[in-house]
Write a protein that holds these residues in place. Structure first.
Motif, PDB file in Angstrom:
ATOM      1  N   HIS A 137     -11.164 -18.431  -7.578  1.00 20.32           N
ATOM      2  CA  HIS A 137     -12.173 -19.360  -7.061  1.00 20.32           C
ATOM      3  C   HIS A 137     -13.563 -19.039  -7.621  1.00 20.32           C
ATOM      4  CE1 HIS A 137     -14.210 -22.046  -4.253  1.00 20.32           C
ATOM      5  NE2 HIS A 137     -15.055 -21.055  -4.003  1.00 20.32           N
ATOM      6  N   SER A 138     -13.896 -17.745  -7.647  1.00 19.74           N
ATOM      7  CA  SER A 138     -15.234 -17.343  -8.113  1.00 19.74           C
ATOM      8  C   SER A 138     -15.228 -16.757  -9.512  1.00 19.74           C
ATOM      9  CB  SER A 138     -15.825 -16.317  -7.139  1.00 19.74           C
ATOM     10  OG  SER A 138     -15.029 -15.133  -7.109  1.00 19.74           O
ATOM     11  N   ASP A 139     -14.041 -16.424 -10.043  1.00 23.48           N
ATOM     12  CA  ASP A 139     -13.893 -15.757 -11.343  1.00 23.48           C
ATOM     13  C   ASP A 139     -14.438 -14.332 -11.324  1.00 23.48           C
ATOM     14  OD1 ASP A 139     -12.684 -17.830 -13.073  1.00 23.48           O
ATOM     15  OD2 ASP A 139     -14.507 -18.919 -12.569  1.00 23.48           O
ATOM     16  N   ALA A 140     -14.654 -13.751 -10.142  1.00 24.10           N
ATOM     17  CA  ALA A 140     -15.030 -12.342 -10.050  1.00 24.10           C
ATOM     18  C   ALA A 140     -13.816 -11.483 -10.384  1.00 24.10           C
ATOM     19  CB  ALA A 140     -15.556 -12.013  -8.657  1.00 24.10           C
ATOM     20  N   CYS A 141     -14.055 -10.316 -10.964  1.00 29.63           N
ATOM     21  CA  CYS A 141     -12.936  -9.486 -11.405  1.00 29.63           C
ATOM     22  C   CYS A 141     -13.211  -8.018 -11.123  1.00 29.63           C
ATOM     23  CB  CYS A 141     -12.673  -9.677 -12.895  1.00 29.63           C
ATOM     24  SG  CYS A 141     -13.978  -9.026 -13.967  1.00 29.63           S
ATOM     25  N   TYR A 142     -12.117  -7.246 -11.166  1.00 31.95           N
ATOM     26  CA  TYR A 142     -12.207  -5.785 -11.113  1.00 31.95           C
ATOM     27  C   TYR A 142     -11.240  -5.236 -12.157  1.00 31.95           C
ATOM     28  CZ  TYR A 142     -11.938  -0.949  -9.633  1.00 31.95           C
ATOM     29  OH  TYR A 142     -11.977   0.426  -9.623  1.00 31.95           O
ATOM     30  N   VAL A 143     -11.699  -4.261 -12.946  1.00 30.96           N
ATOM     31  CA  VAL A 143     -10.902  -3.691 -14.026  1.00 30.96           C
ATOM     32  C   VAL A 143     -10.889  -2.177 -13.881  1.00 30.96           C
ATOM     33  CG1 VAL A 143     -10.580  -3.565 -16.527  1.00 30.96           C
ATOM     34  CG2 VAL A 143     -11.648  -5.580 -15.514  1.00 30.96           C
ATOM     35  N   ARG A 144      -9.721  -1.578 -14.046  1.00 35.09           N
ATOM     36  CA  ARG A 144      -9.592  -0.112 -13.974  1.00 35.09           C
ATOM     37  C   ARG A 144      -8.503   0.316 -14.944  1.00 35.09           C
ATOM     38  NH1 ARG A 144     -11.639   3.573 -10.608  1.00 35.09           N
ATOM     39  NH2 ARG A 144     -10.605   5.589 -10.379  1.00 35.09           N
ATOM     40  N   ALA A 145      -8.757   1.390 -15.702  1.00 38.75           N
ATOM     41  CA  ALA A 145      -7.855   1.836 -16.765  1.00 38.75           C
ATOM     42  C   ALA A 145      -7.049   3.052 -16.324  1.00 38.75           C
ATOM     43  CB  ALA A 145      -8.648   2.179 -18.023  1.00 38.75           C
ATOM     44  N   TYR A 146      -5.815   3.138 -16.850  1.00 37.00           N
ATOM     45  CA  TYR A 146      -4.893   4.225 -16.526  1.00 37.00           C
ATOM     46  C   TYR A 146      -4.140   4.647 -17.782  1.00 37.00           C
ATOM     47  CZ  TYR A 146      -5.690   2.747 -11.714  1.00 37.00           C
ATOM     48  OH  TYR A 146      -6.278   2.417 -10.522  1.00 37.00           O
ATOM     49  N   PRO A 147      -3.611   5.862 -17.792  1.00 37.01           N
ATOM     50  CA  PRO A 147      -2.808   6.293 -18.947  1.00 37.01           C
ATOM     51  C   PRO A 147      -1.432   5.657 -18.997  1.00 37.01           C
ATOM     52  CG  PRO A 147      -2.957   8.043 -17.311  1.00 37.01           C
ATOM     53  CD  PRO A 147      -3.887   6.979 -16.856  1.00 37.01           C
ATOM     54  N   ALA A 148      -0.961   5.054 -17.892  1.00 34.47           N
ATOM     55  CA  ALA A 148       0.352   4.411 -17.874  1.00 34.47           C
ATOM     56  C   ALA A 148       0.364   3.338 -16.799  1.00 34.47           C
ATOM     57  CB  ALA A 148       1.463   5.436 -17.611  1.00 34.47           C
ATOM     58  N   ALA A 149       1.148   2.287 -17.024  1.00 32.05           N
ATOM     59  CA  ALA A 149       1.229   1.171 -16.071  1.00 32.05           C
ATOM     60  C   ALA A 149       2.426   1.376 -15.149  1.00 32.05           C
ATOM     61  CB  ALA A 149       1.335  -0.158 -16.811  1.00 32.05           C
ATOM     62  N   VAL A 150       2.394   2.437 -14.371  1.00 30.46           N
ATOM     63  CA  VAL A 150       3.469   2.757 -13.437  1.00 30.46           C
ATOM     64  C   VAL A 150       3.136   2.183 -12.063  1.00 30.46           C
ATOM     65  CG1 VAL A 150       4.185   4.813 -14.682  1.00 30.46           C
ATOM     66  CG2 VAL A 150       2.368   4.986 -12.998  1.00 30.46           C
ATOM     67  N   ALA A 151       4.069   2.330 -11.120  1.00 25.56           N
ATOM     68  CA  ALA A 151       3.875   1.768  -9.786  1.00 25.56           C
ATOM     69  C   ALA A 151       2.648   2.363  -9.102  1.00 25.56           C
ATOM     70  CB  ALA A 151       5.129   2.011  -8.942  1.00 25.56           C
ATOM     71  N   GLU A 152       2.423   3.672  -9.326  1.00 27.33           N
ATOM     72  CA  GLU A 152       1.246   4.296  -8.710  1.00 27.33           C
ATOM     73  C   GLU A 152      -0.045   3.688  -9.240  1.00 27.33           C
ATOM     74  OE1 GLU A 152       3.618   7.637 -10.330  1.00 27.33           O
ATOM     75  OE2 GLU A 152       4.277   5.614  -9.816  1.00 27.33           O
ATOM     76  N   ALA A 153      -0.056   3.312 -10.540  1.00 28.09           N
ATOM     77  CA  ALA A 153      -1.246   2.690 -11.115  1.00 28.09           C
ATOM     78  C   ALA A 153      -1.481   1.300 -10.515  1.00 28.09           C
ATOM     79  CB  ALA A 153      -1.109   2.606 -12.637  1.00 28.09           C
ATOM     80  N   TRP A 154      -0.409   0.538 -10.330  1.00 24.73           N
ATOM     81  CA  TRP A 154      -0.542  -0.766  -9.688  1.00 24.73           C
ATOM     82  C   TRP A 154      -1.205  -0.630  -8.322  1.00 24.73           C
ATOM     83  CZ3 TRP A 154       0.056  -5.755 -11.052  1.00 24.73           C
ATOM     84  CH2 TRP A 154       0.774  -6.060 -12.209  1.00 24.73           C
ATOM     85  N   VAL A 155      -0.678   0.263  -7.509  1.00 26.80           N
ATOM     86  CA  VAL A 155      -1.187   0.404  -6.137  1.00 26.80           C
ATOM     87  C   VAL A 155      -2.592   0.988  -6.145  1.00 26.80           C
ATOM     88  CG1 VAL A 155      -0.784   1.521  -3.912  1.00 26.80           C
ATOM     89  CG2 VAL A 155       1.143   0.581  -5.204  1.00 26.80           C
TER      90      VAL A 155
END
Length: 484
Positions: A137-155
């Protein structure tokens, strides 16, 4: 004037006059019969078979119009031209293109996805997997980087995004990533992965999913992933740690809220206020973003987690333990006690040692000191090697054991304080565990050291005789003989 007279007067056919009387604007050429392609029609089943087989091939390894034309001429005896092949394939592709429904995005809802980009962290070039949460709706975003796209990174990405916005979306649209969806059931419902299911229950979020392989179902976040890669990851980011990189990404997300996008009259931040008003407040405590597992300590005091081995104190050998895998840390516990913490290793088949875990066992099996694998890469100051050499020179085997006892002081004290105590002991010539421990305690308690030499039998001693008068008389007699 009749139509016949008009045709004669303007020298046009009566059909043309009838058409002009029917339409106010000329309709143009209208085909009443289907196009006949006598040279191509017999080969259409062959072409269709080739193009259907291409569905199982990689996109860059499929038939082009030129390749279809060449194969028809070489293998099937086709005598037609290239143009009719090209037109047929173009028309076929146009008929197969999908048509989309424009979507409305009410405030308070979100979309989430992961992207990839190359970064340099701590001087090492590696692939970063960056989590993106978008509020369409607003196009606001949040970005965060990780060494791997595992379940812990998702959460973990969700937890930090909710803290960034200060609220929780009503629903989030996802793709069918295996970290989130364990199985797609025959009725179309999803069986969630265990960690993701616990996360949704904690924040009471309604999860929605796109069709498998259809990124357009969450097109806003798909576009935002590309935007972040082009604008945040070019040129290649270079930071000392992941934490510094993520703080920089948060700042870029805040700066973007001042932008006004095309077709909008308000900034992203102004429209974000409507999103936040429709979102739910944060719960009392954040979700613990970690993978939980159990294990058993091996005979070498190691615990296996995700293809890697992590050490624990030797006192817990052969016992059952619980494991919590965070993004940057692995925590191991036994019953209600945490017994080990290690930086998480993202390689495979590696062993992560903590030398302190093995010192009690090495003290008992002192012959293993030189070949102990946990101590091989232990980077200690040079004074420690000097202390060991002097201890072994003065006390032989017992000196090696006392050196291990000095190292075990790191179980309680900091390396900086022990290093200072060892350096002071070398300066004083007090080569022994008791002396180092005494100097260390005095340093920590901020009091002057008082070493009693009777308590340190291994310290170098000097024999000093008592002063007697006859000793001086002997010197006088020698002097007299020399004069004579």
């Amino acid at each position: 004037m009749s139509q016949r007279q008009a045709a004669t007067t303007f020298n046009i056919s009566r059909d043309t006059v009838a058409k002009m009387m029917t339409f106010s604007v000329p309709p143009g050429y209208r085909r009443t019969a289907e196009v006949r392609r006598p040279k191509l029609d017999p080969f259409i089943p062959i072409i269709e078979g080739w193009l259907e087989a291409d569905r199982t091939m990689p996109r860059k390894q499929r038939h082009t119009a030129k390749r279809v034309f060449d194969r028809l001429r070489e293998e099937c005896g086709f005598t037609g031209g290239y143009t009719i092949i090209k037109d047929y394939i173009r028309e076929r592709e146009r008929r197969g293109q999908e048509v989309f429904v424009p979507l409305a995005h009410p405030p308070g809802h979100a979309q989430a996805d992961f992207g990839e980009a190359m970064v340099r962290i701590g001087g090492v070039e590696q692939k970063a997997h960056f989590f993106v949460l978008d509020l369409p709706h607003s196009d606001a975003c949040y970005v965060r980087a990780y060494p791997a796209a595992v379940a812990e990174a998702w959460v973990d990405g969700h937890v930090h995004a909710f803290a960034f916005f200060g609220a929780v979306p009503q629903s989030i649209v996802y793709d069918n990533d295996r970290c989130l969806v364990a199985k797609i059931l025959p009725d179309g419902t999803r069986k969630r992965a265990a960690l993701f299911s616990g996360f949704l229950s904690h924040y009471l979020i309604r999860d929605r999913y796109g069709r498998p392989g259809k990124g357009n179902d969450k097109g806003n976040v798909e576009g935002l992933v590309g935007y972040c890669r082009r604008n945040f990851m070019v040129p290649m980011p270079e930071f000392a740690s992941w934490e510094e990189f993520n703080l920089w990404l948060e700042e870029r997300c805040k700066r973007r809220q001042h932008d006004v996008l095309r077709g909008e009259s308000e900034t992203i931040g102004e429209r974000l206020q409507r999103d936040l008003a429709a979102m739910r407040p944060l719960p009392a405590a954040p979700f613990d973003a970690c993978d939980q597992a159990t294990g058993r300590v091996s005979s070498q005091s190691l615990v296996r987690y995700k293809t890697n081995d992590y050490s624990v104190p030797v006192a817990y050998g052969h016992q059952d333990v619980w494991i919590r895998g965070y993004i940057h840390e692995v925590v191991i516990g036994c019953r209600g006690e945490v017994i080990a913490r290690h930086p998480r290793c993202w390689d495979r088949d590696e062993i992560v040692f903590d030398p302190l875990h093995y010192l009690p066992l090495i003290e008992q099996k002192i012959n293993a000191l030189d070949q102990a694998a946990p101590l091989q890469d232990w980077d200690l100051p040079e004074e420690f090697a000097t202390l060991r050499r002097l201890m072994e020179a003065r006390m032989n085997r017992h000196g090696r054991r006392e050196y291990v006892q000095v190292l075990r002081l790191l179980e309680t004290f900091d390396l900086a304080d022990l290093h200072a105590a060892v350096r002071q002991a070398l300066q004083m010539g007090a080569i022994g565990f008791d002396a180092v421990k005494h100097l260390l305690l005095c340093r920590v308690e901020r009091r002057p050291p008082r070493l009693d030499l009777d308590c340190y039998p291994y310290l170098p001693r000097a024999t000093v005789e008592k002063t007697e008068a006859r000793s001086y008389m002997r010197l006088l007699s020698v002097n007299a003989e020399g004069v004579a």
